[in-house]
Enzyme design. Structure first.
Site, PDB file in Angstrom:
ATOM      1  N   LYS A 188     -58.080   6.012  -9.266  1.00 25.28           N
ATOM      2  CA  LYS A 188     -59.412   5.544  -8.901  1.00 25.28           C
ATOM      3  C   LYS A 188     -59.680   5.857  -7.431  1.00 25.28           C
ATOM      4  CE  LYS A 188     -62.214   1.347  -8.939  1.00 25.28           C
ATOM      5  NZ  LYS A 188     -62.307  -0.057  -9.341  1.00 25.28           N
ATOM      6  N   GLU A 204     -47.799   6.646  -4.639  1.00 23.98           N
ATOM      7  CA  GLU A 204     -46.965   7.201  -5.710  1.00 23.98           C
ATOM      8  C   GLU A 204     -47.679   8.379  -6.375  1.00 23.98           C
ATOM      9  OE1 GLU A 204     -47.809   4.049  -5.302  1.00 23.98           O
ATOM     10  OE2 GLU A 204     -46.138   2.693  -5.731  1.00 23.98           O
ATOM     11  N   GLY A 226     -59.164  -1.073 -12.244  1.00 28.87           N
ATOM     12  CA  GLY A 226     -58.053  -0.221 -12.680  1.00 28.87           C
ATOM     13  C   GLY A 226     -57.481  -0.622 -14.029  1.00 28.87           C
ATOM     14  N   ARG A 227     -57.096  -1.906 -14.161  1.00 23.71           N
ATOM     15  CA  ARG A 227     -56.433  -2.323 -15.396  1.00 23.71           C
ATOM     16  C   ARG A 227     -57.400  -2.445 -16.571  1.00 23.71           C
ATOM     17  NH1 ARG A 227     -56.544  -5.661 -11.366  1.00 23.71           N
ATOM     18  NH2 ARG A 227     -57.583  -7.689 -11.457  1.00 23.71           N
ATOM     19  N   GLU A 252     -51.858  -9.248 -13.151  1.00 23.75           N
ATOM     20  CA  GLU A 252     -52.628  -8.795 -11.988  1.00 23.75           C
ATOM     21  C   GLU A 252     -53.997  -9.493 -11.970  1.00 23.75           C
ATOM     22  OE1 GLU A 252     -52.171  -4.739  -9.872  1.00 23.75           O
ATOM     23  OE2 GLU A 252     -53.902  -4.457 -11.151  1.00 23.75           O
ATOM     24  N   HIS A 292     -32.806  -9.063 -32.065  1.00 20.23           N
ATOM     25  CA  HIS A 292     -31.377  -8.880 -31.815  1.00 20.23           C
ATOM     26  C   HIS A 292     -31.070  -8.974 -30.331  1.00 20.23           C
ATOM     27  CE1 HIS A 292     -30.583  -7.774 -35.983  1.00 20.23           C
ATOM     28  NE2 HIS A 292     -31.827  -7.312 -35.937  1.00 20.23           N
ATOM     29  N   LYS A 320     -47.608  -3.004   0.204  1.00 17.66           N
ATOM     30  CA  LYS A 320     -48.015  -1.622   0.484  1.00 17.66           C
ATOM     31  C   LYS A 320     -48.145  -1.426   1.984  1.00 17.66           C
ATOM     32  CE  LYS A 320     -51.071  -0.796  -3.484  1.00 17.66           C
ATOM     33  NZ  LYS A 320     -52.446  -0.489  -3.880  1.00 17.66           N
TER      34      LYS A 320
END
Ligand code: F6P
Length: 550
Positions: free
Chosen positions: A211, A217, A273-274, A360, A391, A507
């Site tokens: 965005k 990253e 974003g999400r 978030e 399991h 950040k």
């Protein structure tokens, strides 16, 4: 002068107080609730055309449900939902709307932000993605050496990755022949180098999804991808033009990275974003992988859930009831962790996506007016597809001291196609569903055993969602359900579910550390000073020294 508060904090409402009292009462026992009310399963469930939601195994009775609905009313949930759908700037800290529903507004009815209908732009981006993806899939857009594009690498992180990855994993059986989609998110070079291993740059298109187009990253992975492509394509002058595309709101930055604006697909600041999986963020990689028609079906499924959320009365509204049950579990029963347990391998990535959407969005400590909040907000979500989880961590869920409300998701039909199922035995899918039905009952009703290690206390709450088959429509429906469930909780808690300042501090501190590491990178004798990094100087210098501290 101090601003006068406009809204009442929800823990001051009469419904909240009554719910507190109801929870203290502690008399809700699932075994008794079921035996005393033969109508419980149909009454505590929601039947719709596309999904059946059974919440009869939650620790609620009719009175609690009534109070929860009163709580929703006290929080003005109806008005908040209407505000979200009409483009009101409900993301108050950033002065933005949260209009992801416009991305799949299939009726095309106008939705205005700042007096301007956003639908023409939404439709135009989708039309460009349809054209571009068809060109690639038909072999009209080729790589610089004339080879057909077969591999799509989508580089992005957080919301620019988790939703699309969930959808891609869910819809693998729908992938177009010969197409391969991989996601690179982590800055750890392992993610990059393992994912590109075996890929031929001549047949690869890289999409940079960000965005802001500044995320550390993503930009570093994008720069490495550029080098990888240029090396593989022998510095062909058209390598970046033909092999790179971008999804972003930051056109200038995309252009200065060198990506052809023709291959850029935009979205808008009113898409968080999400919440962006149905924007170009998901549309571009998924249309290239599944074909645009299948992406449109994802939008249709999401849109169906949007309309359900907007229009259904709250007592028949799956996201609203799910959110209210979460609030009951978190704020009144004190169960702050939720397990998301899809009985579907295709939904393997839904828990990770849900973690971002829930944690978030709702990991907040102040309300929309900036006042501290005294009650619990947010929840820890984790999960694995069944039966793998059985399991592993189910032991704690069945017998542990912590109560973890569970969400089971199952499908009537399998998503694999095979003639290998044995005729004399239940099929893989039937065996899978055996567990989907058995586990909620084991949790709810337990099993008495004199020998305590083998005793199952029961009374452990869960809900079950049953759908027909995992396909683009239902994957889109589940995506929107995840979004609306989190938003509904945020509205009731009175928080802003659409900002994420909590991710900023780490950040920022990283910027200073990066400078130190760069100094060392350029001058191996350089060491960070204890004065500047009192807490981390030992480990930082160990890293710079390439030696564990003594
Ligand atoms: O670090 C959090 C975050 O801002 C998320 O909210 C977002 O989804 C992600 O980073 C990626 O951001 P961008 O799309 O701008 O690269």
């Amino acid at each position: 002068m101090k601003k006068k508060s406009v809204t009442l904090q929800i823990d001051r409402s009469p419904a909240w107080k009554k719910l507190k009292a109801a929870a203290k009462d502690g008399s809700l026992k699932l075994t008794r609730l079921f035996t005393s009310d033969p109508e419980r399963p149909p009454h505590f469930s929601i039947a719709t055309e596309h999904a059946y939601f059974d919440f009869s195994r939650q620790l609620v009775d009719r009175k609690v449900m009534r109070l929860l609905l009163q709580l929703a009313a006290a929080a003005g949930l109806k008005d908040n939902i209407a505000g979200m759908f009409s483009g009101r700037k409900i993301n108050v800290t950033e002065g933005r709307a949260a209009l992801h529903i416009a991305l799949r507004n299939r009726s095309n009815s106008p939705i205005a932000v700042d007096g301007r209908d956003v639908m023409p732009e939404v439709n135009s981006v989708l039309a460009r993605i349809e054209q571009f993806s068809e060109k690639v899939l038909k072999g009209e857009h080729l790589g610089v050496t004339g080879k057909k594009i077969k591999n799509i690498i989508s580089i992005g992180i957080g919301g620019s990755y988790l939703g699309p990855e969930y959808l891609a994993t869910a819809l693998r059986p729908y992938a177009r022949d010969g197409m391969n989609l991989v996601f690179i998110a982590n800055i750890d070079g392992t993610d990059f180098f393992e994912k590109v291993r075996g890929l031929d740059p001549e047949e690869t298109l890289v999409i940079v999804v960000s965005k802001t187009f500044t995320t550390a990253e993503t930009m570093q992975n994008a720069r490495t991808a550029k080098k990888w492509l240029l090396q593989g394509l022998k510095d062909h002058p058209e390598a970046v033009k033909k092999h790179f595309a971008a999804v972003s709101t930051a056109r200038d930055k995309v252009i200065s990275f060198g990506i052809d604006p023709e291959n850029m697909f935009g979205f808008w600041d009113w898409v968080g974003g999400r919440f962006s999986a149905t924007s170009a963020v998901g549309a571009l990689p998924l249309s290239l992988y599944l074909g645009f028609k299948n992406f449109k079906k994802i939008l249709e499924g999401a849109s169906w859930m949007d309309q359900h959320f907007l229009n259904e009365p709250f007592d028949k509204n799956i996201p609203v009831i799910s959110a209210l049950l979460d609030i009951w579990n978190i704020n009144f029963l004190g169960y702050k962790t939720r397990a998301l347990l899809p009985y579907s391998q295709g939904l393997a990535k839904l828990p990770a996506h849900t973690q971002q959407v829930e944690m978030e969005s709702n990991g907040k400590s102040v309300d929309i007016e900036g006042r501290p909040i005294k009650f619990m907000t947010g929840e820890v979500v984790f999960g694995e597809p069944g039966t793998n989880g059985q399991h592993s961590f189910y032991q704690l869920i069945h017998q542990g001291r912590q109560i973890i409300p569970c969400d089971f998701i199952g499908f009537i039909k399998p998503s694999y196609f095979s003639n290998l199922d044995q005729e004399t035995h239940v099929t893989h899918h039937e065996e899978l569903m055996t567990n989907f039905f058995a586990q909620p009952d084991a949790l709810a009703f337990g099993k008495k055993d004199e020998y305590l290690p083998k005793n199952f206390s029961g009374n452990r709450p869960s809900s079950s969602l049953l759908l027909d088959i995992l396909n683009p429509f239902t994957a889109g429906l589940l995506l929107a359900l995840t979004e609306h469930r989190a938003a509904a909780k945020g509205f009731i808690w009175g928080i802003n579910s659409f900002d994420q300042f909590g991710v900023e501090l780490g950040k920022k501190l990283g910027v200073k550390i990066r400078e130190e590491i760069l100094k060392h990178h350029n001058d191996p004798a350089y060491r960070a000073s204890n004065k500047d990094y009192p807490a981390s100087s030992i480990t930082l210098n160990a890293f710079l020294n390439s030696k564990l501290p003594e």
